[in-house]
Design an enzyme around this catalytic site. Sequence first.
Site, PDB file in Angstrom:
ATOM      1  N   LYS A   1    -111.710 -32.634 -59.690  1.00 24.74           N
ATOM      2  CA  LYS A   1    -110.612 -32.525 -60.663  1.00 24.74           C
ATOM      3  C   LYS A   1    -109.798 -33.806 -60.747  1.00 24.74           C
ATOM      4  O   LYS A   1    -109.536 -34.326 -61.843  1.00 24.74           O
ATOM      5  CB  LYS A   1    -109.712 -31.349 -60.289  1.00 24.74           C
ATOM      6  CG  LYS A   1    -108.528 -31.161 -61.229  1.00 24.74           C
ATOM      7  CD  LYS A   1    -107.715 -29.942 -60.839  1.00 24.74           C
ATOM      8  CE  LYS A   1    -107.178 -30.054 -59.431  1.00 24.74           C
ATOM      9  NZ  LYS A   1    -106.350 -28.877 -59.071  1.00 24.74           N
TER      10      LYS A   1
ATOM     11  N   ASP B   1    -109.764 -26.921 -63.555  1.00 22.46           N
ATOM     12  CA  ASP B   1    -109.204 -26.217 -62.401  1.00 22.46           C
ATOM     13  C   ASP B   1    -109.316 -24.716 -62.690  1.00 22.46           C
ATOM     14  O   ASP B   1    -109.917 -24.322 -63.689  1.00 22.46           O
ATOM     15  CB  ASP B   1    -107.749 -26.640 -62.152  1.00 22.46           C
ATOM     16  CG  ASP B   1    -106.899 -26.461 -63.392  1.00 22.46           C
ATOM     17  OD1 ASP B   1    -107.287 -25.680 -64.284  1.00 22.46           O
ATOM     18  OD2 ASP B   1    -105.843 -27.087 -63.486  1.00 22.46           O
TER      19      ASP B   1
END
Length: 335
Positions: A246, A265
Amino acid sequence: PMKLRDTPSACPSLWRSLPCSPVELRLDLVLSSGQTFRWWESSPGAWTGVLGEHVWTLRQDQERLWYTVYGEEEEDGRPAEAAKLDGAETDQILRDYFQLDVGLQALYHAWGAADPLFHRVANDFPGVRVLRQDPVECLLSFICTSNNHISRITAMIERLCQAFGRRLCCLDTRPFHAFPSLLALTGTDAEERLRALGFGYRAKFVSGTARAITEGLGAKGLYQLRAMPYTEARRVLCTLPGVGTKVADCVCLMALDKAEAVPVDTHVWRIAQQRYGAVLGGRSLTPRAHQEIGDFFRGLWGSHAGWTQAVLFCADLRKGRDLTGRQDRSRGSRG
């Protein structure tokens, strides 16, 4: 200390401007939605912050983006006469930072045609662009975003810059510092100092990544990731301490010219499943799930999919903030 400069109309000689309409750029949306943590609304509609080695104030009207750049302090603490930059140079810095060569209206139109959900949101959130940030600053900042929220990250980055960065100037008694150099963060006591500043477990990752870059690919090598394919740049970033998929995607998107990078996410994963009906990723957010979700959105939105997600993220953040009255998420903070 220097004073924050008045409005463009009051002091035209201190201000320059670029043609730029609010449908192409909305400062209030872009500078407050978790892409960057170094700007604050210094007066209504005016944003002051550090970009590169200088302090800037930005404003906009219906036709132009206005800006002024502050000079550095002399050794005796008095403000210098002017910043050591000419107008053509400062224009180019802002064009580059806001990626103004990317026509946003045409992208919004294409995204809206491909995606009814985007079409419903877009009218209320025009002018959301992805910034082109310094890779070192972007990387170290996003390491700080894990399990964190925007107001807290902003305060952390401010403490980081005051403790390790070079002082640039003081405006209305507020000091401004450059983002720290990699070298400043590789000292033997850097991790300990960061812990004392409230960085917690992130202290080890910030100092460790600074050291890993210094001893490995170097700042120059980090910049050169801009020329590498997206998947390779992401792979290199994921070898650094504290950098998962991420955070790597955030850096790829906001600093390394990878417009197709979609930071994923648990929140984005739920959006993909609930709003788009995508059956992706199994039961946990594995690297494979990241890839599948990113590929799904790239298939839907095209080569600038990361920019599309930035608009939806900003809309989501704003609606959440309106409901709760607080800033509670950042690009890198969500689960």
